[in-house]
Structures are given as structure tokens and as C-alpha cells.
Design a protein around this motif. Structure first.
Motif, PDB file in Angstrom:
ATOM      1  N   SER A 125      -1.659  -2.541  -5.140  1.00 15.32           N
ATOM      2  CA  SER A 125      -3.045  -2.498  -4.383  1.00 15.32           C
ATOM      3  C   SER A 125      -3.623  -3.821  -4.722  1.00 15.32           C
ATOM      4  O   SER A 125      -4.226  -4.384  -3.669  1.00 15.32           O
ATOM      5  N   ALA A 141       2.208   1.777  -3.462  1.00 16.23           N
ATOM      6  CA  ALA A 141       1.117   2.305  -4.390  1.00 16.23           C
ATOM      7  C   ALA A 141       0.999   3.639  -4.025  1.00 16.23           C
ATOM      8  O   ALA A 141       0.794   4.786  -4.761  1.00 16.23           O
ATOM      9  N   LEU A 179       0.826  -1.099   0.135  1.00 18.02           N
ATOM     10  CA  LEU A 179      -0.135   0.080  -0.054  1.00 18.02           C
ATOM     11  C   LEU A 179       1.000   1.475  -0.054  1.00 18.02           C
ATOM     12  O   LEU A 179       0.684   2.345  -0.718  1.00 18.02           O
ATOM     13  N   SER A 239      -6.467   3.860  -8.406  1.00 13.80           N
ATOM     14  CA  SER A 239      -5.400   3.653  -9.602  1.00 13.80           C
ATOM     15  C   SER A 239      -6.175   3.256 -10.770  1.00 13.80           C
ATOM     16  O   SER A 239      -5.641   3.936 -11.854  1.00 13.80           O
ATOM     17  N   LEU A 267      -7.764   1.820  -2.855  1.00 12.09           N
ATOM     18  CA  LEU A 267      -6.503   2.087  -3.583  1.00 12.09           C
ATOM     19  C   LEU A 267      -6.715   1.609  -4.859  1.00 12.09           C
ATOM     20  O   LEU A 267      -6.231   2.180  -5.779  1.00 12.09           O
ATOM     21  N   LEU A 268      -6.963   0.291  -4.950  1.00 10.85           N
ATOM     22  CA  LEU A 268      -6.984  -0.213  -6.359  1.00 10.85           C
ATOM     23  C   LEU A 268      -8.019   0.485  -7.263  1.00 10.85           C
ATOM     24  O   LEU A 268      -7.572   0.730  -8.362  1.00 10.85           O
ATOM     25  N   ALA A 310      -7.631  -1.505   0.993  1.00 18.92           N
ATOM     26  CA  ALA A 310      -6.697  -1.937  -0.148  1.00 18.92           C
ATOM     27  C   ALA A 310      -7.463  -2.016  -1.607  1.00 18.92           C
ATOM     28  O   ALA A 310      -7.023  -1.140  -2.512  1.00 18.92           O
TER      29      ALA A 310
END
Length: 480
Positions: free
Chosen positions: A462, A294, A291, A359, A355-356, A352
């Protein structure tokens, strides 16, 4: 008045004093700890907004500019293991104050730097100072607050301050850079001295534990990670087939392998292998690494893109990150109450996954994408994901530790975070450099393409973190 009433009239005025005294002591200790953490968070990001001005002021090369960030992260991450063990051996308050004084000296050097080399050296010294101060502060929090709801609340405050410090650093960096980029270094001097005075006044010294820290292990790990990150950064300019790139990567891999072998044999290792005995703790360390990779790479590119791509001035570029801070603040405040009800694993995996999603959204950036349509939403997702995941990750790592292990565990935790930042910046900067074909002054369309391409690496980090959160971290920790 009865005999019972007479006893009550004597006892009742004294009870609140005895009950409030430990509460006041805990509040003052938490204030000192979060003051140090706030300084770490601000200092780690205040320079980001100043990067374009630093680049022109000291004539940095595109590849060299990444070292303003990476030199700090490498020294911080590499020496955190030594710093954490040193706080166990010499006392945590002593380690905290001497580390902060080193940061003050490094900040003076950075503000006065006449050339790029001096500035990079100052950033490395800043990272080294924080490597001793930060784990001492976090381990003081772990031994001050009992495991369970009390520690959850303290870690919630800790994580909230960390999140606010990130954006405060960006905003303050923008305000100071508008006057002079050198002020982003000088501002650390009064803050650092104030933090030292606060620690000396309100933090008690902890018992020392006999033994010597593994200095050789610290040097080997720092040299190994430095060589790997140098190879990654060098590849963005010279290519993966460059002799220097290949040599640096191979040397780094060999040094890191030697470090791991040495830790298995050392009498007092920097990283006791017992820390990895619990599957949940090992998984939490891995998620933190991914994390932060990222987040770090995304932060680095967005700090440049909002100025070079969207044309924002340093004064307005900092406030552009305010949605991230607000989302992280709200999520970190909510996380301590959600852990007893849902457990740590669902919160880690959800954080997580946010965060994916951040992106993947940024990967759609195009030449005509503006702030509100292209960056505002991803910043909210990034902040919410970080705030939601960090509190349960911290509680998972600190759960079940003996007091003598908290320094080493805290040092490893923050070392993993900083190494993740360096890895993320190196990988995303490499991908970004190849996407814009190494142009010194790329157009907005090229910058948008570079950002959209580079964040696919952040998505990979992520996505792997989501899988580890779901399938490696197994204990729910409800009610802890």
C-alpha cells in the motif's frame, strides 16, 4: 389552437419514446454487466469462509489450502489477457456467455469433488471461465457509456456492485458453509445460468475484428505466473532455500521474460504495448496490482483469523465483514462526484493511504485483541480505501481508448488485479507461515502474532501504491 400548438401536440408524445429508448437500452446493458461482475465478486470470495471446513473435509495441507484460492486467481489472471483479446475478435456477448457456461460446469465439478486435487482443478476451471466472461463484460461497459460523467456513473455502479459482492460472498459463504461447504460451489449453477439468459436477452453482439489471439503468449504468461506463485507458496512450508522453491521461481521469471519479449514481436499481441504509452495508465495498472496484493493477502488471513483466532462460526464470520462492504459502498457512491471536483490523482493516493492505515492498525493485533477493538476499524478503512480508489483507477485506464482496444485493456486490467491477489496471498501466507513456525494448530496468541507480522507486507504494498499515485499519475482528469 395555433399551427405551432398543433405541431407540438403531434411531436411531444413521440419525443420521450425516442429519448427513453437509448436510456432503457443503456440501463439493461448496465444490468447485464453488473450481474456478471456481481457473480465474479461473489465467487471470488464465497469460498474464503469455507476454507477451514474444506481443509478438514478433504484433508488439505496448510500449504495446499492456499491453492484453493491461488488456482482460481492464477487461471483467472493468466488467461484474462487471452479472454480480453478473444472478446475483441469473436464478439463480446458470445465470449461472455461461453465463459459463464464454463463457470457453471466447473462449479458442478467443485461441489462434487471427492479429493483435494479435483477441487483445485475445479477452481482453476472456474477462473478460466471468468477470464473470458469478465473482460467482455467490462469492455461492453466501456463501449456503451461515453467517456466523462456518464461513464463515471456507470463505473460507480460497477465498483459499488463489486464491493457489495465481496461481502455478499463472505456472508453467503458463511450461511451455506453452516450447512455444507459444497453448497458454495453449487450455488453458482443457478446464478450462472440466470446471468447467461440476462446477457442473451439484453446485450447486443459487438462487431468482430479479424485476427488470431496470441495463444502462446497466454500459455507462457499463465505458466510463468503459476511457477512464481508456486515457489512463493512452497517457500512458506519448505523454506526459501528449497530446491523446488528456487527452481519454480527461476522458471517463472524466465517464462515471464519470454512472454514480454514475445509481446514486443507479436503481430497481434495479447498486451499491445501502446496501452503503456500513457504514463497515467501505466501508473494506474501498477497501483491496481499493489492494492489488490494488499487486499487479497489481508482478506485471506482475516477469513481464517476470525474463525480460528476469534472463534467465530462460519455463520457469524461472514457478517463480521459487513463494515467493509458498507464503507466501500459509501466511498464508491461518492467517488464519481468527487472526480470532476478534485481529479483522479488525489482520490487514488487517498484510497491507497487508507489501505496503508488499515495494515498498520492490524499490525498492532495481540492475543487479547477482540473484533470491535482490533478488526472493526481496519475493515472500515479497507473498504473506504478500495471504494475511493477503484473508480478513478478504472476511469484512468479506460480514458482515451479506441473501441477495438477496450477488450485488451479490460483483460489486462483484470489480469493485473487477479495477479495482485495471487501475489498478496502468496507473500502474506509465506510470512504468516514463518511467523507461526508452520504449526498445524497454532494457538490464538500465535495466530495474532502471525497476522500482525504478515500485514506488514500489505503495508509495504500500500505504501508503494501511495507513492505511485502521487508521483507517477500526473493528470488530474477533472471534468472528464
Amino acid at each position: 389552437m395555433t399551427t405551432r400548438d398543433q405541431q407540438s401536440s403531434v411531436v411531444e408524445p413521440l419525443s420521450p419514446v425516442r429519448e427513453d429508448r437509448p436510456r432503457r437500452a443503456g440501463a439493461l446493458a448496465l444490468t447485464a454487466v453488473v450481474a456478471c461482475q456481481l457473480m465474479v465478486a461473489v465467487d471470488g470470495n464465497i469460498v474464503n469462509i469455507a476454507l477451514p471446513r474444506i481443509r478438514s473435509g478433504l484433508d488439505f495441507s496448510p500449504g495446499g489450502l492456499a491453492w484453493v484460492f491461488s488456482a482460481y486467481s492464477l487461471a483467472f489472471g493468466g488467461l484474462l489477457l487471452l479472454g480480453g483479446r478473444t472478446s475483441d475478435l469473436l464478439g463480446r456477448r458470445r465470449t461472455l456467455t461461453w465463459g459463464l457456461l464454463a463457470v457453471v460446469a466447473a462449479s458442478l465439478l467443485g461441489g462434487l469433488a471427492p479429493n483435494a486435487g479435483t477441487l483445485i482443478a475445479a477452481r482453476a476451471l472456474q477462473g478460466a471461465g471468468f477470464a473470458f466472461a469478465a473482460p467482455a463484460a467490462l469492455s461492453l461497459l466501456a463501449v456503451t457509456f461515453a467517456e466523462g460523467p456518464e461513464r463515471h456513473r456507470a463505473l460507480g455502479v460497477f465498483s459499488t456492485v463489486a464491493g457489495l459482492g465481496i461481502t455478499l460472498g463472505l456472508i453467503l459463504g458463511g450461511l451455506l458453509t453452516a450447512l455444507s461447504w459444497r453448497l458454495v460451489f453449487f450455488v453458482n449453477v443457478p446464478i450462472g445460468l440466470a446471468a447467461v439468459l440476462l446477457a442473451l436477452r439484453h446485450l447486443p453482439e459487438t462487431p468482430r475484428h479479424p485476427g488470431r489471439p496470441d495463444v502462446l503468449g497466454a500459455l507462457t504468461s499463465t505458466a510463468g505466473t503459476g511457477a512464481v506463485v508456486y515457489g512463493l507458496i512452497h517457500a512458506s512450508a519448505a523454506g526459501w532455500g528449497s530446491t523446488a522453491t528456487v527452481t519454480a521461481l527461476l522458471l517463472g521469471a524466465a517464462l515471464l521474460a519470454a512472454f514480454l519479449l514475445g509481446q514486443a514481436r507479436a503481430a497481434r499481441p495479447l498486451v499491445p504495448l501502446t496501452l503503456f504509452a500513457r504514463r497515467d495508465r501505466s501508473g494506474a495498472y501498477a497501483v491496481f496490482l499493489l492494492l489488490f496484493a494488499a487486499m487479497g493477502g489481508t482478506y485471506f488471513l482475516l477469513s481464517l483469523y476470525v474463525q480460528d483466532g476469534l472463534g467465530l462460526s462460519p455463520l457469524t464470520a461472514g457478517p463480521a465483514f459487513l463494515p467493509l462492504a458498507l464503507a466501500q459502498f459509501a466511498a464508491a457512491r461518492s467517488a464519481p462526484g468527487l472526480i470532476p471536483r478534485h481529479g483522479a490523482r488525489p482520490l487514488i493516493a487517498t484510497g491507497a493511504a487508507l489501505l496503508l492505515a488499515d495494515s498498520l492498525w492490524l499490525a498492532t493485533t495481540g492475543p487479547h485483541t477482540g473484533y470491535w477493538g482490533g478488526l472493526f476499524g481496519p475493515l472500515l478503512l479497507l473498504g473506504a480505501g478500495l471504494g475511493l480508489a477503484f473508480v478513478p483507477l478504472n476511469t484512468t485506464i479506460l480514458a482515451g481508448l479506441a473501441p477495438a482496444e477496450t477488450g485488451a485493456a479490460s483483460g489486462l486490467l483484470q489480469a493485473v488485479q487477479q495477479l495482485g491477489l495471487s501475489l498478496g496471498v502468496a507473500v502474506l501466507a509465506t510470512v504468516h507461515g514463518r511467523a507461526v513456525h508452520g504449526a498445524a494448530h497454532p494457538a490464538r496468541a500465535d495466530l495474532a502474532h502471525g497476522l500482525a507480522t504478515a500485514v506488514t507486507a500489505a503495508a509495504a504494498f500500500s505504501g508503494l501504491a501511495v507513492l505511485i499515485g502521487l508521483f507517477v499519475i500526473t493528470r488530474s482528469q477533472k471534468g472528464n
